[in-house]
Design a protein around this motif. Structure first.
Motif, PDB file in Angstrom:
ATOM      1  N   VAL A  51       0.592  -1.144  -0.070  1.00  0.00           N
ATOM      2  CA  VAL A  51       0.007   0.146   0.094  1.00  0.00           C
ATOM      3  C   VAL A  51       0.862   1.292  -0.068  1.00  0.00           C
ATOM      4  O   VAL A  51       0.599   2.245  -0.646  1.00  0.00           O
ATOM      5  CB  VAL A  51      -0.860  -0.108   1.329  1.00  0.00           C
ATOM      6  CG1 VAL A  51      -1.727   1.288   1.468  1.00  0.00           C
ATOM      7  CG2 VAL A  51      -1.945  -1.205   1.262  1.00  0.00           C
ATOM      8  N   ALA A  52       1.935   1.207   0.727  1.00  0.00           N
ATOM      9  CA  ALA A  52       2.843   2.254   1.030  1.00  0.00           C
ATOM     10  C   ALA A  52       3.404   2.747  -0.436  1.00  0.00           C
ATOM     11  O   ALA A  52       3.378   3.777  -0.965  1.00  0.00           O
ATOM     12  CB  ALA A  52       3.835   2.104   2.092  1.00  0.00           C
ATOM     13  N   ALA A  53       3.933   1.712  -1.127  1.00  0.00           N
ATOM     14  CA  ALA A  53       4.436   1.820  -2.339  1.00  0.00           C
ATOM     15  C   ALA A  53       3.582   2.282  -3.455  1.00  0.00           C
ATOM     16  O   ALA A  53       3.909   3.252  -4.276  1.00  0.00           O
ATOM     17  CB  ALA A  53       5.321   0.589  -2.678  1.00  0.00           C
ATOM     18  N   LEU A  54       2.425   1.769  -3.512  1.00  0.00           N
ATOM     19  CA  LEU A  54       1.278   2.381  -4.279  1.00  0.00           C
ATOM     20  C   LEU A  54       1.088   3.670  -4.113  1.00  0.00           C
ATOM     21  O   LEU A  54       0.916   4.734  -5.054  1.00  0.00           O
ATOM     22  CB  LEU A  54       0.066   1.213  -4.290  1.00  0.00           C
ATOM     23  CG  LEU A  54      -1.132   1.797  -5.276  1.00  0.00           C
ATOM     24  CD1 LEU A  54      -0.554   1.747  -6.848  1.00  0.00           C
ATOM     25  CD2 LEU A  54      -2.256   0.933  -4.814  1.00  0.00           C
ATOM     26  N   GLN A  55       1.004   4.054  -2.747  1.00  0.00           N
ATOM     27  CA  GLN A  55       0.533   5.653  -2.685  1.00  0.00           C
ATOM     28  C   GLN A  55       1.640   6.291  -3.096  1.00  0.00           C
ATOM     29  O   GLN A  55       1.451   7.430  -3.609  1.00  0.00           O
ATOM     30  CB  GLN A  55       0.248   5.681  -1.153  1.00  0.00           C
ATOM     31  CG  GLN A  55      -0.969   5.213  -0.491  1.00  0.00           C
ATOM     32  CD  GLN A  55      -1.086   5.304   0.758  1.00  0.00           C
ATOM     33  OE1 GLN A  55      -0.337   4.887   1.869  1.00  0.00           O
ATOM     34  NE2 GLN A  55      -2.525   5.740   1.305  1.00  0.00           N
ATOM     35  N   ARG A  56       2.977   6.082  -2.774  1.00  0.00           N
ATOM     36  CA  ARG A  56       4.117   6.620  -3.190  1.00  0.00           C
ATOM     37  C   ARG A  56       4.285   7.088  -4.738  1.00  0.00           C
ATOM     38  O   ARG A  56       4.382   8.048  -5.204  1.00  0.00           O
ATOM     39  CB  ARG A  56       5.360   6.148  -2.590  1.00  0.00           C
ATOM     40  CG  ARG A  56       6.647   7.004  -2.908  1.00  0.00           C
ATOM     41  CD  ARG A  56       7.935   6.497  -2.191  1.00  0.00           C
ATOM     42  NE  ARG A  56       8.311   5.042  -2.648  1.00  0.00           N
ATOM     43  CZ  ARG A  56       8.170   4.191  -2.045  1.00  0.00           C
ATOM     44  NH1 ARG A  56       7.648   4.107  -0.930  1.00  0.00           N
ATOM     45  NH2 ARG A  56       8.538   2.682  -2.676  1.00  0.00           N
ATOM     46  N   LEU A  57       3.823   5.817  -5.566  1.00  0.00           N
ATOM     47  CA  LEU A  57       4.035   6.050  -6.721  1.00  0.00           C
ATOM     48  C   LEU A  57       3.010   6.950  -7.553  1.00  0.00           C
ATOM     49  O   LEU A  57       3.138   7.656  -8.390  1.00  0.00           O
ATOM     50  CB  LEU A  57       4.056   4.755  -7.492  1.00  0.00           C
ATOM     51  CG  LEU A  57       5.512   3.936  -7.207  1.00  0.00           C
ATOM     52  CD1 LEU A  57       5.309   2.435  -7.433  1.00  0.00           C
ATOM     53  CD2 LEU A  57       6.552   4.504  -8.009  1.00  0.00           C
ATOM     54  N   VAL A  58       1.758   6.510  -6.996  1.00  0.00           N
ATOM     55  CA  VAL A  58       0.468   7.371  -7.561  1.00  0.00           C
ATOM     56  C   VAL A  58       0.953   8.827  -7.041  1.00  0.00           C
ATOM     57  O   VAL A  58       0.582   9.853  -7.860  1.00  0.00           O
ATOM     58  CB  VAL A  58      -0.729   6.750  -6.878  1.00  0.00           C
ATOM     59  CG1 VAL A  58      -1.908   7.871  -7.106  1.00  0.00           C
ATOM     60  CG2 VAL A  58      -0.812   5.532  -7.540  1.00  0.00           C
ATOM     61  N   ALA A  59       1.222   9.149  -5.997  1.00  0.00           N
ATOM     62  CA  ALA A  59       1.623  10.462  -5.533  1.00  0.00           C
ATOM     63  C   ALA A  59       2.597  11.134  -6.471  1.00  0.00           C
ATOM     64  O   ALA A  59       2.512  12.595  -6.981  1.00  0.00           O
ATOM     65  CB  ALA A  59       2.264  10.741  -4.106  1.00  0.00           C
ATOM     66  N   ALA A  60       3.506  10.390  -6.926  1.00  0.00           N
ATOM     67  CA  ALA A  60       4.673  10.867  -7.976  1.00  0.00           C
ATOM     68  C   ALA A  60       3.974  11.372  -9.286  1.00  0.00           C
ATOM     69  O   ALA A  60       4.603  12.092 -10.052  1.00  0.00           O
ATOM     70  CB  ALA A  60       5.790   9.613  -8.171  1.00  0.00           C
ATOM     71  N   TRP A  67      -8.941   5.870   0.517  1.00  0.00           N
ATOM     72  CA  TRP A  67      -9.000   4.614   0.972  1.00  0.00           C
ATOM     73  C   TRP A  67     -10.219   4.658   2.048  1.00  0.00           C
ATOM     74  O   TRP A  67     -10.328   5.522   2.720  1.00  0.00           O
ATOM     75  CB  TRP A  67      -7.734   3.945   1.835  1.00  0.00           C
ATOM     76  CG  TRP A  67      -6.661   3.938   1.248  1.00  0.00           C
ATOM     77  CD1 TRP A  67      -5.584   4.653   1.095  1.00  0.00           C
ATOM     78  CD2 TRP A  67      -6.228   2.936   0.484  1.00  0.00           C
ATOM     79  NE1 TRP A  67      -4.833   4.159   0.197  1.00  0.00           N
ATOM     80  CE2 TRP A  67      -4.945   3.089  -0.286  1.00  0.00           C
ATOM     81  CE3 TRP A  67      -6.950   1.365   0.087  1.00  0.00           C
ATOM     82  CZ2 TRP A  67      -4.409   2.176  -0.908  1.00  0.00           C
ATOM     83  CZ3 TRP A  67      -6.111   0.525  -0.658  1.00  0.00           C
ATOM     84  CH2 TRP A  67      -4.987   1.049  -1.272  1.00  0.00           C
ATOM     85  N   SER A  68     -10.932   3.513   2.215  1.00  0.00           N
ATOM     86  CA  SER A  68     -12.175   3.459   2.918  1.00  0.00           C
ATOM     87  C   SER A  68     -12.352   2.090   3.484  1.00  0.00           C
ATOM     88  O   SER A  68     -12.113   0.892   2.793  1.00  0.00           O
ATOM     89  CB  SER A  68     -13.593   3.903   2.313  1.00  0.00           C
ATOM     90  OG  SER A  68     -14.491   3.708   3.052  1.00  0.00           O
TER      91      SER A  68
END
Length: 186
Positions: A51-60, A67-68
């Motif tokens: 989840v952390a990697a996905l959030q970081r890449l999407v933020a980039a 998330w809910s």
């Protein structure tokens, strides 16, 4: 990005975000501070994203993930598995089953069954909810009305609680659908 909710895998979300920004894998990798090989492995499913990697890449890519987490009650109704209680009131009934059963228990009601359109999924707008029950013989009608009011507030519908032998007085001749907790699958 909400219009593309069909993209449910982490890989699909990552690819969608990158492509919407017209970034190459190398450009995304540079922005996110990882190697292009890492982005390629994520997008090809050779490596699972956290989840952390996905959030970081999407933020980039200039996006945020929302998330809910919602409680899915363990209690439900057996009938929910076979399509009954499928209308909006029926779904609220299932979602508030703990509240409904607590209100019924509070007046000593037993063997609760829901009748009519809410039970079979054919409910229309404003469909009333009739719950047939066994009641203690000396119960004050005001207690029954109060319990119906509590349930009605919880599910945002007009609720009537009636003894089983009076259900036909309300125009229902079906046996109803029992309100029982769903057993966990083993």
């Amino acid at each position: 990005m909400t219009s593309d909710l069909a993209h449910t895998t982490a890989r699909d979300i990552l690819r969608l975000a990158r492509r919407r920004q017209r970034l190459t894998q190398a450009e995304l990798a540079e922005r996110a501070g990882v190697s292009q090989t890492v982005v390629a492995r994520y997008e090809s499913r050779r490596q699972q994203l956290t989840v952390a990697a996905l959030q970081r890449l999407v933020a980039a890519c200039g996006y945020t993930l929302e998330w809910s987490l919602r409680h899915a009650p363990e209690a439900g109704v057996e009938a929910a598995r076979d399509g009954r209680f499928s209308g909006p009131i029926g779904r609220r009934l299932v979602g508030e089953l703990d509240t409904v059963l607590a209100a019924l228990d509070g007046i000593g009601a037993t063997d609760a069954h829901v009748h009519g359109g809410v039970a079979d999924g054919s409910e229309g707008a404003g469909c009333p909810v009739l719950i047939g029950v066994g009641l203690p013989p000396d119960l004050d009608i005001r207690s029954v009305m109060a319990a119906a009011g509590r349930i009605g507030l919880a599910i945002d519908a007009h609720v009537t609680i009636a003894p089983h032998d009076r259900v036909a007085d309300y125009g229902f001749h079906d046996e109803g659908v029992p309100l029982t907790p769903i057993r966990k699958a083993s």
